[in-house]
Design a protein around this motif. Structure first.
Motif, PDB file in Angstrom:
ATOM      1  N   ALA A  67     -25.280-103.969 -26.599  1.00  0.00           N
ATOM      2  CA  ALA A  67     -24.435-103.179 -27.499  1.00  0.00           C
ATOM      3  C   ALA A  67     -22.957-103.485 -27.275  1.00  0.00           C
ATOM      4  N   ARG A  68     -22.567-103.602 -26.029  1.00  0.00           N
ATOM      5  CA  ARG A  68     -21.166-103.884 -25.723  1.00  0.00           C
ATOM      6  C   ARG A  68     -20.776-105.313 -26.119  1.00  0.00           C
ATOM      7  N   CYS A  69     -21.722-106.217 -26.095  1.00  0.00           N
ATOM      8  CA  CYS A  69     -21.452-107.573 -26.580  1.00  0.00           C
ATOM      9  C   CYS A  69     -21.247-107.559 -28.093  1.00  0.00           C
ATOM     10  N   ILE A  70     -22.066-106.789 -28.798  1.00  0.00           N
ATOM     11  CA  ILE A  70     -21.954-106.716 -30.259  1.00  0.00           C
ATOM     12  C   ILE A  70     -20.626-106.103 -30.668  1.00  0.00           C
ATOM     13  N   THR A  71     -20.135-105.118 -29.907  1.00  0.00           N
ATOM     14  CA  THR A  71     -18.862-104.476 -30.247  1.00  0.00           C
ATOM     15  C   THR A  71     -17.652-105.255 -29.734  1.00  0.00           C
ATOM     16  N   GLY A  72     -17.894-106.339 -28.997  1.00  0.00           N
ATOM     17  CA  GLY A  72     -16.784-107.142 -28.502  1.00  0.00           C
ATOM     18  C   GLY A  72     -16.198-106.658 -27.194  1.00  0.00           C
ATOM     19  N   ARG A  80     -23.825-116.642 -30.041  1.00  0.00           N
ATOM     20  CA  ARG A  80     -22.786-116.143 -30.936  1.00  0.00           C
ATOM     21  C   ARG A  80     -23.253-114.910 -31.688  1.00  0.00           C
ATOM     22  N   ILE A  81     -22.257-114.128 -32.140  1.00  0.00           N
ATOM     23  CA  ILE A  81     -22.506-112.933 -32.935  1.00  0.00           C
ATOM     24  C   ILE A  81     -21.736-113.082 -34.235  1.00  0.00           C
ATOM     25  N   LEU A  82     -22.432-112.892 -35.349  1.00  0.00           N
ATOM     26  CA  LEU A  82     -21.817-112.968 -36.673  1.00  0.00           C
ATOM     27  C   LEU A  82     -21.712-111.573 -37.265  1.00  0.00           C
ATOM     28  N   PHE A  83     -20.534-111.245 -37.768  1.00  0.00           N
ATOM     29  CA  PHE A  83     -20.327-109.967 -38.459  1.00  0.00           C
ATOM     30  C   PHE A  83     -19.897-110.272 -39.887  1.00  0.00           C
ATOM     31  N   GLU A  84     -20.734-109.872 -40.842  1.00  0.00           N
ATOM     32  CA  GLU A  84     -20.514-110.194 -42.255  1.00  0.00           C
ATOM     33  C   GLU A  84     -20.348-111.705 -42.443  1.00  0.00           C
ATOM     34  N   GLY A  85     -21.143-112.465 -41.697  1.00  0.00           N
ATOM     35  CA  GLY A  85     -21.148-113.915 -41.845  1.00  0.00           C
ATOM     36  C   GLY A  85     -20.085-114.651 -41.072  1.00  0.00           C
ATOM     37  N   LYS A  86     -19.156-113.928 -40.413  1.00  0.00           N
ATOM     38  CA  LYS A  86     -18.076-114.566 -39.665  1.00  0.00           C
ATOM     39  C   LYS A  86     -18.328-114.384 -38.163  1.00  0.00           C
ATOM     40  N   GLU A  87     -18.124-115.467 -37.418  1.00  0.00           N
ATOM     41  CA  GLU A  87     -18.367-115.401 -35.983  1.00  0.00           C
ATOM     42  C   GLU A  87     -17.312-114.538 -35.294  1.00  0.00           C
ATOM     43  N   VAL A  88     -17.803-113.678 -34.381  1.00  0.00           N
ATOM     44  CA  VAL A  88     -16.919-112.805 -33.607  1.00  0.00           C
ATOM     45  C   VAL A  88     -16.501-113.553 -32.349  1.00  0.00           C
ATOM     46  N   GLY A  89     -15.217-113.751 -32.163  1.00  0.00           N
ATOM     47  CA  GLY A  89     -14.718-114.485 -31.005  1.00  0.00           C
ATOM     48  C   GLY A  89     -14.672-113.615 -29.756  1.00  0.00           C
ATOM     49  N   PRO A  90     -14.281-114.208 -28.616  1.00  0.00           N
ATOM     50  CA  PRO A  90     -14.196-113.447 -27.359  1.00  0.00           C
ATOM     51  C   PRO A  90     -13.145-112.343 -27.396  1.00  0.00           C
ATOM     52  N   THR A  91     -12.141-112.485 -28.250  1.00  0.00           N
ATOM     53  CA  THR A  91     -11.145-111.422 -28.437  1.00  0.00           C
ATOM     54  C   THR A  91     -11.099-111.074 -29.925  1.00  0.00           C
ATOM     55  N   PRO A  92     -11.942-110.130 -30.363  1.00  0.00           N
ATOM     56  CA  PRO A  92     -12.026-109.785 -31.793  1.00  0.00           C
ATOM     57  C   PRO A  92     -10.686-109.310 -32.356  1.00  0.00           C
ATOM     58  N   ASP A  93     -10.457-109.606 -33.641  1.00  0.00           N
ATOM     59  CA  ASP A  93      -9.204-109.203 -34.283  1.00  0.00           C
ATOM     60  C   ASP A  93      -9.242-107.732 -34.681  1.00  0.00           C
ATOM     61  N   LYS A  94      -8.115-107.242 -35.203  1.00  0.00           N
ATOM     62  CA  LYS A  94      -8.003-105.824 -35.549  1.00  0.00           C
ATOM     63  C   LYS A  94      -8.946-105.427 -36.675  1.00  0.00           C
ATOM     64  N   ARG A  97     -12.172-104.664 -35.109  1.00  0.00           N
ATOM     65  CA  ARG A  97     -12.055-103.414 -34.356  1.00  0.00           C
ATOM     66  C   ARG A  97     -12.108-102.194 -35.268  1.00  0.00           C
ATOM     67  N   ARG A  98     -11.581-102.333 -36.476  1.00  0.00           N
ATOM     68  CA  ARG A  98     -11.646-101.217 -37.433  1.00  0.00           C
ATOM     69  C   ARG A  98     -13.068-101.010 -37.941  1.00  0.00           C
ATOM     70  N   ASP A  99     -13.770-102.102 -38.140  1.00  0.00           N
ATOM     71  CA  ASP A  99     -15.084-102.032 -38.781  1.00  0.00           C
ATOM     72  C   ASP A  99     -16.226-101.694 -37.827  1.00  0.00           C
ATOM     73  N   VAL A 100     -16.008-101.877 -36.531  1.00  0.00           N
ATOM     74  CA  VAL A 100     -17.072-101.643 -35.546  1.00  0.00           C
ATOM     75  C   VAL A 100     -16.580-100.646 -34.503  1.00  0.00           C
ATOM     76  N   GLN A 101     -17.265 -99.534 -34.391  1.00  0.00           N
ATOM     77  CA  GLN A 101     -16.891 -98.493 -33.439  1.00  0.00           C
ATOM     78  C   GLN A 101     -18.095 -98.115 -32.583  1.00  0.00           C
ATOM     79  N   MET A 102     -17.835 -97.331 -31.531  1.00  0.00           N
ATOM     80  CA  MET A 102     -18.885 -96.997 -30.581  1.00  0.00           C
ATOM     81  C   MET A 102     -18.821 -95.525 -30.191  1.00  0.00           C
TER      82      MET A 102
END
Length: 358
Positions: A67-72, A80-94, A97-102
């Motif tokens: 779960a923590r890997c999926i949220t970055g 790799r993890i894809l969110f809406e077809g785009k790969e999530v990097g090691p430091t996810p962008d803002k 961060r807005r679209d994925v919460q925990m």
């Protein structure tokens, strides 16, 4: 464009060959790696838009790490993890961060006791520069009302709320930016049973109202059955079985899933009395040195020689629907009594060996 799942539904999150290993180091001045904890070890998973994916398994199986890997929060070791077809990097962008919460497990530990509730819930607005001043206060109070809290308690501290109310504060904070995905990491395990029902119903209502997608992690299989559309069963860092919730609970195919369900609570006492309990022998192996091939084979009542030499693939077996996937060489058949097989293994392991003395 989002990816399209083969069995229907837009794929919001796709996990491909995910590995997360934590190095164990020794040394005082010059530290060197001596071993690794295989927390997540080759996981493939899809989360479809608008659904609730339940993830279950024993403590230490890797649910929360995944779960923590999926949220970055944890970078992957490999995969790799894809969110809406785009790969999530090691430091996810803002935007990510807005679209994925925990929502975290412990409502007592996830809230700063020295800050007021209004500030805690309003942090996302401040961090992302969305609202401040009177507008921020208005939005926070709307969120409090949405999750069933009194907006007038905006200036109270977390200690002035009950456990269930504190978890609602956590839910409000997660909802602040209207995310597309919320990861619920055992959000009700620290609450009383009656409060659990209230929080679970709140989450379901919010999902319908706001069109949310959930990843729901829990130990309580009855809770997972109630909230989930699909369920993934994890064992020692790998997915053992993945299917629609109704299909998995009606026809579990992996021996580990079968054992978990045999231990789940049933409201009907007559049905509970009829159920055959499967008691697994042995302890869960160490994730530092997991067993070769099938990781469940040392405890499995159906294990054969193949299980210790060849790793099973997560596939749909003969007679299963397309999205009922099981990683097992010898899946459970309908009507098969694993409790008797397990009892036989336990008896063989305890009986003394007869021999001829010299």
């Amino acid at each position: 464009m989002t990816e399209r799942s083969e069995v229907g539904g837009d794929v919001l999150v796709k996990v491909e060959g995910a590995y997360k290993h934590f190095p164990i180091k020794q040394g005082i001045i010059f530290k060197h790696e001596v071993a690794r904890v295989h927390a997540v070890d080759g996981v493939d998973l899809e989360v479809r838009r608008g659904e609730t994916l339940g993830i279950v398994g024993e403590s230490g199986c890797g649910k929360s790490t995944l779960a923590r890997c999926i949220t970055g929060l944890h970078p992957l070791t490999k995969g790799r993890i894809l969110f809406e077809g785009k790969e999530v990097g090691p430091t996810p962008d803002k935007a990510f961060r807005r679209d994925v919460q925990m929502i975290f497990q412990d409502p007592y530990g996830s809230l700063n006791p020295r800050r007021r509730v209004g500030s805690i819930i309003g942090d996302p607005f401040d961090i992302h520069g969305i609202a401040d001043g009177a507008e921020r206060k208005r939005r926070v109070q709307e969120l409090m009302e949405l999750v069933g809290l009194n907006p007038e308690h905006y200036n109270r501290f977390p200690a002035e709320f009950s456990g269930g109310q504190r978890q609602r504060i956590g839910v409000a904070r997660a909802l602040a930016l209207r995310p597309k995905l919320i990861v619920c990491d055992e959000p009700v395990s620290a609450l009383d049973v009656s409060i659990q029902a209230q929080v679970i119903n709140l989450l379901k209502d919010l999902q319908e109202e706001l069109g949310l997608t959930y990843i729901f992690i829990a130990h309580d299989l009855s809770v997972v059955e109630y909230v989930s559309d699909r369920v993934a069963v994890m064992y020692l860092g790998k997915i053992a079985e993945n299917a629609e919730a109704e299909e998995l609970y009606a026809k579990p195919r992996h021996p580990y899933t079968n054992a978990l369900l045999s231990a789940a609570s049933i409201a009907d006492p007559d049905e509970a009395e009829k159920r055959e309990r499967i008691i697994l022998t042995g302890d869960v192996p160490s994730p530092i040195k997991p067993p070769p091939a099938c990781r469940f084979h040392p405890r499995c009542p159906k294990a054969q020689a193949l299980c210790s030499t060849e790793e099973p693939t997560l596939i749909a077996h003969e007679g299963d629907i397309a999205d009922h996937l099981t990683a097992c060489h010898f899946p459970v058949q309908i009507g098969e009594n694993l409790a008797e097989a397990q009892a036989g293994i336990a008896q063989e392991s305890t009986e003394p060996t007869l021999g001829v003395s010299e």
